[in-house]
Enzyme design. Structure first.
Site, PDB file in Angstrom:
ATOM      1  N   CYS A   1       0.821  -1.198   0.000  1.00  0.00           N
ATOM      2  CA  CYS A   1       0.000   0.000   0.000  1.00  0.00           C
ATOM      3  C   CYS A   1       0.864   1.261   0.000  1.00  0.00           C
ATOM      4  CB  CYS A   1      -0.912  -0.005   1.224  1.00  0.00           C
ATOM      5  SG  CYS A   1      -1.955   1.464   1.341  1.00  0.00           S
TER       6      CYS A   1
ATOM      7  N   CYS B   1      -1.399   6.125   6.737  1.00  0.00           N
ATOM      8  CA  CYS B   1      -2.721   5.696   7.206  1.00  0.00           C
ATOM      9  C   CYS B   1      -2.651   5.093   8.610  1.00  0.00           C
ATOM     10  CB  CYS B   1      -3.308   4.696   6.216  1.00  0.00           C
ATOM     11  SG  CYS B   1      -4.795   3.870   6.793  1.00  0.00           S
TER      12      CYS B   1
ATOM     13  N   CYS C   1      -3.245  -0.602   8.685  1.00  0.00           N
ATOM     14  CA  CYS C   1      -2.736  -1.971   8.510  1.00  0.00           C
ATOM     15  C   CYS C   1      -1.333  -2.068   9.102  1.00  0.00           C
ATOM     16  CB  CYS C   1      -2.718  -2.352   7.036  1.00  0.00           C
ATOM     17  SG  CYS C   1      -4.351  -2.440   6.289  1.00  0.00           S
TER      18      CYS C   1
ATOM     19  N   CYS D   1      -8.030   0.358  -1.431  1.00  0.00           N
ATOM     20  CA  CYS D   1      -7.396  -0.205  -0.245  1.00  0.00           C
ATOM     21  C   CYS D   1      -7.347  -1.724  -0.387  1.00  0.00           C
ATOM     22  CB  CYS D   1      -8.189   0.195   1.009  1.00  0.00           C
ATOM     23  SG  CYS D   1      -7.653  -0.633   2.523  1.00  0.00           S
TER      24      CYS D   1
ATOM     25  N   GLN E   1     -20.723  -8.132  11.072  1.00  0.00           N
ATOM     26  CA  GLN E   1     -19.293  -8.418  10.976  1.00  0.00           C
ATOM     27  C   GLN E   1     -18.765  -8.036   9.599  1.00  0.00           C
ATOM     28  OE1 GLN E   1     -17.218  -9.268  13.272  1.00  0.00           O
ATOM     29  NE2 GLN E   1     -18.258 -10.435  14.864  1.00  0.00           N
TER      30      GLN E   1
ATOM     31  N   TYR F   1     -25.478  -9.057  23.978  1.00  0.00           N
ATOM     32  CA  TYR F   1     -24.923  -8.184  22.930  1.00  0.00           C
ATOM     33  C   TYR F   1     -25.338  -8.727  21.560  1.00  0.00           C
ATOM     34  CZ  TYR F   1     -21.582  -7.117  26.766  1.00  0.00           C
ATOM     35  OH  TYR F   1     -20.995  -6.805  27.963  1.00  0.00           O
TER      36      TYR F   1
ATOM     37  N   GLU G   1     -30.210  -6.833  23.510  1.00  0.00           N
ATOM     38  CA  GLU G   1     -29.430  -5.788  22.851  1.00  0.00           C
ATOM     39  C   GLU G   1     -29.959  -4.428  23.272  1.00  0.00           C
ATOM     40  OE1 GLU G   1     -27.089  -3.425  20.977  1.00  0.00           O
ATOM     41  OE2 GLU G   1     -26.705  -5.569  20.728  1.00  0.00           O
TER      42      GLU G   1
ATOM     43  N   CYS H   1     -12.837  -9.539  20.634  1.00  0.00           N
ATOM     44  CA  CYS H   1     -12.034  -8.881  19.601  1.00  0.00           C
ATOM     45  C   CYS H   1     -10.817  -8.187  20.206  1.00  0.00           C
ATOM     46  CB  CYS H   1     -12.886  -7.882  18.811  1.00  0.00           C
ATOM     47  SG  CYS H   1     -13.661  -6.608  19.836  1.00  0.00           S
TER      48      CYS H   1
END
Length: 392
Positions: free
Chosen positions: A15, A21, A24, A99, A223, A252, A274, A349
């Site tokens: 990239c 940026c 990544c 990207c 997702q 959640y 939720e 995550c």
């Protein structure tokens, strides 16, 4: 975040804006080494709880993001409209046309919107002066159905040329199935505002994940890597050990993805909780669309709901929890332990907050059975993990 060992850097990033940026962080490693770095990090943070299984990587780790958003601004030095991403940790826009992690069609649409702004003599919104029109463009693409949503986030509801603007955009990209105007006039880092209306189509798209159909609106969470999400959710179902007798709670729950996959995988009944009303509305519609009868959704704080359920003597056999990056709050974990399901499946995550939460659960009668890392976000430092827990 941990610093990279520069001795392991073995390739030039593909990239051109990699260093500007900052999105990544691992692109200067081969994909094999990226996976090894993530595996080592999980072992370091989670190895004390049990064996960390080998990370599940992608066969094709490029252009996997089905949700792409770009900020728009007027470049005073260049005298032109620019669009792109905010530089990591700043409010400066790094111009980006394509990207390596984003859906290619979404990138093409954003470039077309930028060109149309110039053709229609429209300007990006200026937060300081309150003048101009366009703040952001959000594109969501359903990989299985091919449906595409374009959300034009404006700083004002006044969009006089909207009909002709949308017509020209559809001429360039007839594959677009809906266009939505979202109004966000506040001084905020949030992309979307509260008010929105469909300029073309239904205002939502549908996608298929794990054999279930899902309705996706501008504000609903879905997702961003559907290929790895199927692997992630299947792993979660395996860890849940559903036999057809279990009463399941999906904390959640968002638009109902995990809960509906659980219902399809053999749960006797599912209840999703939720706090986001828009997401609950989508979840109810999703269950109806898929003809599911023994699945229900309620709008509430998941921790408070579990605490009240425990006081009322309600019982759940399996609880799925998929909290944000900050992890679960201590109040939530305390309520989970009070509810005392036989099994819990934690989808995380962030391995750092996951380690903190696992320490609490282990100290409160839960045994960690399996830890499975999944690479949901190639070329970044983010790691998804699925953990199976059993009440002792």
């Amino acid at each position: 975040m941990e610093k990279l060992d520069t001795k392991k850097i073995n390739k030039e990033p593909q990239c051109p804006v990699y260093r500007k940026c900052g999105g990544c962080q691992l692109q200067n490693l081969s994909y094999e080494r990226q996976l090894q770095w993530k595996q080592d990090r999980c072992k370091r943070l989670l190895g004390s709880f049990g064996k960390v299984l080998p990370i599940l990587g992608m066969e094709r780790p490029y252009h996997y993001r089905n949700k792409v958003q770009a900020a728009f601004a007027w470049d005073r030095r260049g005298g032109k409209i620019i669009s792109g991403v905010y530089q990591s940790g700043t409010h400066r826009i790094v111009p980006v046309d394509s990207c390596l992690t984003e859906d290619e069609k979404a990138d093409e649409i954003i470039v077309s919107v930028r060109k149309l702004l110039k053709a229609f003599k429209l300007r990006p919104y200026d937060e300081d002066t309150g003048r101009g029109l366009l703040r952001h463009v959000l594109v969501k693409r359903a990989f299985q159905t091919g449906e595409i949503m374009v959300v034009l986030v404006t700083g004002t509801p006044v969009f006089t040329a909207k009909k002709h603007f949308v017509e020209e955009l559809l001429k360039l990209h007839p594959e677009i199935t809906t266009v939505v105007q979202n109004v966000n006039g506040g001084r905020t880092s949030l992309v979307l505002g509260q008010n929105e209306k469909a300029l073309y189509g239904t205002g939502y798209i549908t996608d298929i994940l794990c054999g279930c159909k899902f309705r996706i609106s501008p504000k609903s969470f879905y997702q961003i890597n559907p290929v790895q999400t199927e692997i992630l959710y299947q792993t979660a179902m395996d860890f849940a050990g559903l036999t057809g007798k279990e009463r399941v709670l999906d904390a959640y729950c968002g638009i109902g993805t995990i809960g509906m996959v659980a219902a399809k995988s053999g749960a006797k009944s599912v209840l999703g909780v939720e706090v986001n009303r828009d997401a609950v509305k989508d979840a109810i519609a999703n269950a109806k669309e898929n003809g599911m009868k023994d699945i229900f959704f309620t709008c509430a704080d998941a921790g408070e709901f579990m605490e009240n359920a425990a006081l009322d003597g309600e019982q759940f056999d399996v609880v799925f929890l998929d909290p944000p990056r900050a992890g679960a709050s201590e109040e939530f974990l305390r309520a989970l332990c009070a509810l005392a399901p036989k099994r819990a499946v934690y989808i995380s995550c962030n391995p750092e907050t996951l380690a903190r939460d696992l320490r609490y659960l282990r100290a409160n009668h839960y045994r960690i059975e399996k830890i499975q890392p999944v690479d949901m976000f190639p070329h970044t430092q983010h790691i998804e993990c699925v953990v199976g827990l059993m009440r002792e």
